[in-house]
Design an enzyme around this catalytic site. Sequence first.
Site, PDB file in Angstrom:
ATOM      1  N   THR A   1     -11.588  -1.582  15.728  1.00  0.00           N
ATOM      2  CA  THR A   1     -12.325  -2.499  14.862  1.00  0.00           C
ATOM      3  C   THR A   1     -11.432  -2.975  13.718  1.00  0.00           C
ATOM      4  O   THR A   1     -10.534  -2.268  13.270  1.00  0.00           O
ATOM      5  CB  THR A   1     -13.600  -1.847  14.303  1.00  0.00           C
ATOM      6  OG1 THR A   1     -13.253  -0.762  13.438  1.00  0.00           O
ATOM      7  CG2 THR A   1     -14.486  -1.340  15.435  1.00  0.00           C
ATOM      8  N   GLY A   2     -11.680  -4.205  13.268  1.00  0.00           N
ATOM      9  CA  GLY A   2     -10.875  -4.768  12.192  1.00  0.00           C
ATOM     10  C   GLY A   2      -9.409  -4.840  12.559  1.00  0.00           C
ATOM     11  O   GLY A   2      -8.548  -4.425  11.776  1.00  0.00           O
ATOM     12  N   SER A   3      -9.112  -5.383  13.753  1.00  0.00           N
ATOM     13  CA  SER A   3      -7.739  -5.285  14.268  1.00  0.00           C
ATOM     14  C   SER A   3      -6.971  -6.600  14.274  1.00  0.00           C
ATOM     15  O   SER A   3      -6.017  -6.760  15.038  1.00  0.00           O
ATOM     16  CB  SER A   3      -7.755  -4.682  15.678  1.00  0.00           C
ATOM     17  OG  SER A   3      -8.748  -5.265  16.501  1.00  0.00           O
ATOM     18  N   THR A   4      -7.356  -7.552  13.418  1.00  0.00           N
ATOM     19  CA  THR A   4      -6.591  -8.804  13.334  1.00  0.00           C
ATOM     20  C   THR A   4      -5.530  -8.760  12.241  1.00  0.00           C
ATOM     21  O   THR A   4      -4.719  -9.679  12.137  1.00  0.00           O
ATOM     22  CB  THR A   4      -7.523 -10.003  13.068  1.00  0.00           C
ATOM     23  OG1 THR A   4      -8.206  -9.806  11.822  1.00  0.00           O
ATOM     24  CG2 THR A   4      -8.532 -10.170  14.194  1.00  0.00           C
TER      25      THR A   4
ATOM     26  N   GLY B   1      -3.437  -5.870   9.096  1.00  0.00           N
ATOM     27  CA  GLY B   1      -3.305  -4.570   8.449  1.00  0.00           C
ATOM     28  C   GLY B   1      -3.181  -3.392   9.390  1.00  0.00           C
ATOM     29  O   GLY B   1      -2.563  -3.467  10.460  1.00  0.00           O
ATOM     30  N   ILE B   2      -3.785  -2.273   8.974  1.00  0.00           N
ATOM     31  CA  ILE B   2      -3.706  -1.036   9.740  1.00  0.00           C
ATOM     32  C   ILE B   2      -4.302  -1.203  11.130  1.00  0.00           C
ATOM     33  O   ILE B   2      -3.743  -0.728  12.128  1.00  0.00           O
ATOM     34  CB  ILE B   2      -4.421   0.106   8.981  1.00  0.00           C
ATOM     35  CG1 ILE B   2      -3.630   0.484   7.722  1.00  0.00           C
ATOM     36  CG2 ILE B   2      -4.596   1.331   9.871  1.00  0.00           C
ATOM     37  CD1 ILE B   2      -4.345   1.466   6.818  1.00  0.00           C
ATOM     38  N   GLY B   3      -5.424  -1.896  11.221  1.00  0.00           N
ATOM     39  CA  GLY B   3      -6.078  -2.076  12.517  1.00  0.00           C
ATOM     40  C   GLY B   3      -5.192  -2.796  13.507  1.00  0.00           C
ATOM     41  O   GLY B   3      -5.087  -2.401  14.675  1.00  0.00           O
TER      42      GLY B   3
ATOM     43  N   SER C   1      -9.050   7.621   4.053  1.00  0.00           N
ATOM     44  CA  SER C   1      -8.124   7.299   2.965  1.00  0.00           C
ATOM     45  C   SER C   1      -7.872   8.562   2.164  1.00  0.00           C
ATOM     46  O   SER C   1      -8.655   9.525   2.220  1.00  0.00           O
ATOM     47  CB  SER C   1      -8.753   6.237   2.055  1.00  0.00           C
ATOM     48  OG  SER C   1      -8.094   6.161   0.808  1.00  0.00           O
TER      49      SER C   1
ATOM     50  N   TYR D   1     -16.156   3.170  -2.755  1.00  0.00           N
ATOM     51  CA  TYR D   1     -15.267   3.262  -1.591  1.00  0.00           C
ATOM     52  C   TYR D   1     -14.954   4.723  -1.270  1.00  0.00           C
ATOM     53  O   TYR D   1     -15.060   5.162  -0.124  1.00  0.00           O
ATOM     54  CB  TYR D   1     -13.983   2.496  -1.881  1.00  0.00           C
ATOM     55  CG  TYR D   1     -12.887   2.656  -0.851  1.00  0.00           C
ATOM     56  CD1 TYR D   1     -12.929   1.962   0.356  1.00  0.00           C
ATOM     57  CD2 TYR D   1     -11.786   3.477  -1.103  1.00  0.00           C
ATOM     58  CE1 TYR D   1     -11.913   2.090   1.286  1.00  0.00           C
ATOM     59  CE2 TYR D   1     -10.765   3.613  -0.179  1.00  0.00           C
ATOM     60  CZ  TYR D   1     -10.840   2.918   1.018  1.00  0.00           C
ATOM     61  OH  TYR D   1      -9.829   3.057   1.941  1.00  0.00           O
TER      62      TYR D   1
END
Length: 264
Positions: A13-16, A18-20, A141, A154
């Site tokens: 998820t969120g893989s477009t 950064g870390i993803g 994190s 967060y």
Amino acid sequence: MDMGLTNKTALVTGSTKGIGKAIARELAQEGVHVLINGRNHDEVERTVREIKSDFPVTSPQNAAADIVDSGQREALFEKYPEVDILVNNTGIYEIMKYEEVDDDVWEKYFRTNVLAANSLTKFYLPKMLKKNDGRIIFIASEEAMMPSGLMPQYGMTKSMLLSLAKSLSKLTTGTEVTVNTIMPGPTLSEKVHQIIEGIYPDEALTFSEKEQKFMAANLPQSEIQRFIKPVEIGRLAAFVCSPYASAFKGSPIRMDGGMVPTIF
């Protein structure tokens, strides 16, 4: 090192970016067919094409969806009913004063950083247990263990992911399924890169020099005195997804550059 992941399927998820994205690329390098996720269909499609071009033996797929939205999650489940690997990376963060964090913000962070990941896990984990094979990773994190106080909304959610992963790991007892958490420290995402350039607009300085100035002034507790590269976290995640990491069960795995000063 061959991680033994060829022809596995992974939803990151969120893989477009950064870390993803780094995790997705490292998995693809290992021969994994990666389902690229993000809310923007065009960004997802660009990432799919990029990974297909760089790793042509794999078949990356477009898994665009807002995973916080239950309807879009259901559509995602219908399109991709089974995966071998689930990396719950999507998350939001922002520096906020505690007195400015109202109930709507608390709820937004809880739904985005915790409930969305839990919903995906609740769908895919039983299928993994049934076939006695699978990997689930939550991206947390160092804030989960060492809250800075700069973004309490967060840090709270990241601590919850540690507890959730440990609880879910108990359900995998006696199986080849694992549930773990990776805790990155300060990482050089695209957003962080922009922030550093904005703080130090002096073009005479290299980015490395700007980075060192920022770390010395703001993160002196970091032992590497640089931001962690997303690719470093990507390689760690690929290992945790591999058969070689089968003994990691409910583990909080730190890659924080020495930020956390405690032994545990």
